[in-house]
Design an enzyme around this catalytic site. Structure first.
Site, PDB file in Angstrom:
ATOM      1  CB  ILE A  92       4.122  45.290  88.194  1.00 34.50           C
ATOM      2  CG1 ILE A  92       4.528  44.228  89.075  1.00 34.50           C
ATOM      3  CG2 ILE A  92       2.541  45.846  87.691  1.00 34.50           C
ATOM      4  CD1 ILE A  92       4.060  43.351  89.691  1.00 34.50           C
ATOM      5  CB  SER A  93       7.425  43.515  84.612  1.00 33.27           C
ATOM      6  OG  SER A  93       8.670  44.337  84.462  1.00 33.27           O
TER       7      SER A  93
END
Ligand code: SAH
Length: 263
Positions: A92-93
């Site tokens: 997940i960024s």
């Protein structure tokens, strides 16, 4: 004092007590812990100080519980500005990177109709992952299509977003299990396209699915393992090779855009 019954057997009352205690211990922290709204607001405040995004974009970060999109082991880090593993070798960024990309979409020239409350329109996301960015987009868009190539991630995101639908005013959304570098991208054209995985070039199908006046934001490989964030604006009404205007932005680090579907 021992609570054991004669013969060393635990009393039912004690068993119940231990089971309750264990289930409380195994549950991810909630309420006043590291997933509380206060912790989320502090993350939003830090994003605000970085001046990466305006109130329109940050309003979505205020509402989406990021800790519900990560494994319970990572809940304590859910509101730090860090990327986190979501399984299957994907991440997940970082919130600051997501904020920057959403702001780039929000500032698209074709979108500026005077007023911060204008939504992003018809949006396509490549790389649903755990669904966190999709949830943010679903608060900011008119309708959302999100494509993921790994079945387990696609199904997980579907479950999380379906649960969130009863809590937040998400727009109508469709999650597709497909290779987003090919043409199966739902019903275009799209006013905004955002990719969370970077390839060697921007796939032709994405450019074709971009509406006139629309904007695409994607990481693209730039030699020696580096990537840069690219912004493509489809110029309204223009014709010929100048129709797509490319702007190269800062260096970034995203997972690679891969081909094929993993079921
Ligand atoms: N926005 C996501 C980020 C996930 S990481 C989130 O909030 O969690 C990027 C995702 O892109 C990964 O899940 C990866 O499987 C996916 N991906 C990579 N190549 C793809 C492709 N060709 N088509 C669709 N998804 C792809």
């Amino acid at each position: 004092m021992s609570r054991r019954a004669p013969g060393g057997v635990l009393r039912p009352q004690r068993l119940l007590h231990e089971a309750t205690r264990d289930s409380a211990r195994l549950r991810p922290p909630s309420g006043i812990g590291l997933d509380s709204p206060g912790v989320r607001m502090r993350m939003v405040e830090r994003l605000r100080q970085l001046k990466l995004a305006d109130d329109f974009v940050l309003s979505a970060f205020e509402r989406v519980p990021r800790h519900r999109f990560v494994d319970s082991a990572f809940v304590p880090q859910a509101y730090e500005d860090t990327s986190l593993p979501i399984g299957h070798g994907q991440t997940i960024s970082k919130p600051s990177v997501v904020a920057r990309m959403l702001q780039l979409l929000a500032e698209a020239p074709g979108r500026l109709r005077g007023g911060a409350e204008v939504r992003l329109g018809r949006v396509l996301e490549i790389g649903t992952g755990c669904g966190y960015q999709a949830a943010l987009l679903a608060l900011l868009s008119e309708r959302l299509t999100s494509v993921e190539r790994i079945a387990a991630l696609h199904h997980g995101a579907q479950a999380r977003l379906s649960a969130l639908k009863s809590e937040l005013p998400l727009c109508s959304f469709q999650l597709l299990l497909a290779d987003g570098s090919l043409g199966r991208l739902g019903v275009g054209p799209y006013d905004a396209i955002i990719a969370a995985a970077g390839g060697e070039a921007i796939p032709e199908a994405w450019l074709q699915h971009l509406a006139p006046g629309g904007r695409l934001v994607a990481p693209v490989a730039r030699g020696a393992g580096g990537q840069r964030l690219m912004v493509v604006d489809r110029v309204r009404g223009a014709e010929g090779p100048q129709e797509w205007r490319l702007t190269e932005c800062e260096g970034v680090s995203f997972v690679p855009l891969k081909s094929g579907v993993l079921v």
